[in-house]
Design an enzyme around this catalytic site. Sequence first.
Site, mmCIF file in Angstrom:
data_model
loop_
_atom_site.group_PDB
_atom_site.id
_atom_site.type_symbol
_atom_site.label_atom_id
_atom_site.label_comp_id
_atom_site.label_asym_id
_atom_site.label_seq_id
_atom_site.Cartn_x
_atom_site.Cartn_y
_atom_site.Cartn_z
ATOM 1 N N ASN A 66 44.085 -3.780 -10.091
ATOM 2 C CA ASN A 66 44.958 -3.660 -8.918
ATOM 3 C C ASN A 66 46.343 -4.226 -9.209
ATOM 4 O OD1 ASN A 66 44.138 -2.302 -6.607
ATOM 5 N ND2 ASN A 66 42.819 -3.961 -5.925
ATOM 6 N N GLU A 89 35.078 -4.539 -4.033
ATOM 7 C CA GLU A 89 34.653 -3.625 -5.109
ATOM 8 C C GLU A 89 33.156 -3.718 -5.370
ATOM 9 O OE1 GLU A 89 35.913 -7.420 -7.352
ATOM 10 O OE2 GLU A 89 36.286 -6.427 -5.450
#
Length: 349
Positions: A221, A256
């Site tokens: 990210n 996640e």
Amino acid sequence: MSVAIQADPPAGRSMQALRESDIALLAGAELFRGIPPLEMEQIVYGFLSGAVIQAHPAGSVLLAPGCANDRLFVVLEGALTVQLEDELLGHLLALGPGQCFGEMSLIDRTGSSATVIAVADCRLLSIASRDLWPMMLVEPLLAFNLMQVLSGRLRSVNSALIRSHHICRDLEHEIRRDALTGVFNRRWIDEQFARQLERCQREARPVTLLMCDIDHFKQLNDTHGHALGDQALRKFAEALAGATRPGDLLGRYGGEEFALLMPDAGGDTAFGIAERLRQAVAAVAIPSAPGPVQLSASFGAASWQPGEAAISVADLFLRADEALYAAKRAGRNCTVLATRRDGLAQPDR
């Protein structure tokens, strides 16, 4: 709620004269369908008594749920809407000149089941039950036409209920699905996993919970941005869903991290499935400007076998989570299976 129509207008008042346009309209109205105009006019003037012509401004509530009603109304002018109390059902149908309403509460005498509102100034022919039943004895077509009206209303309600069911089903689907990945969400996991685990233990069937997440997802990210991170989550979910068995339960646990409950899968079977999933994820490459981003994932599994003491879903999650963190400590991109005897099996790559 103020209802404009009185259930029984004062007796003894002379009937307001029907206009020529009213007679012409009633000749084609659904209540008088098939009755010759002259006979229809004789019936109307011969049987109706009291103040039978009513005028109401737009916005008037003519009937409301639970309100007593012993009259059948035929719309002469204006427009009305029929609404149900259920917010999902809402608007049921629109009424215009020649159509009637009030038939259900008139027949079963349990009060109105819907709200009827004038959406434009309207004039109504009001037929009291004391006049309607004798009219039907003289002209049976009136009863037949009223049954057709009632049948149409029931079909409208049935269609509305079907629409409501579809809306509820779609809403139910939406609140149990993760908007980003399309798999089930945490709420669904909390409901279904506990239920399925209890069923497997009751039926003495092995079951395994698999926890997994994307390796180095925060770094991904930070390096490539949240848009690519979202794409990674979608691709990760697709890879997992594509490699699971029919009957396995997959959902996004949070962030996640994903959870997979596998009924009828003991440790060895679950381990093999986890490895198949890990390889499916490793085959995912996400295009990016610097070059393709390769995914990998870590997996932690915990099983319950017939003959073992019953375990709660919370404890099974705890054991699977411990196995997942053991996989990360072992270098990631591997599978670790928790065991009853010695805690954690060796990771496999």
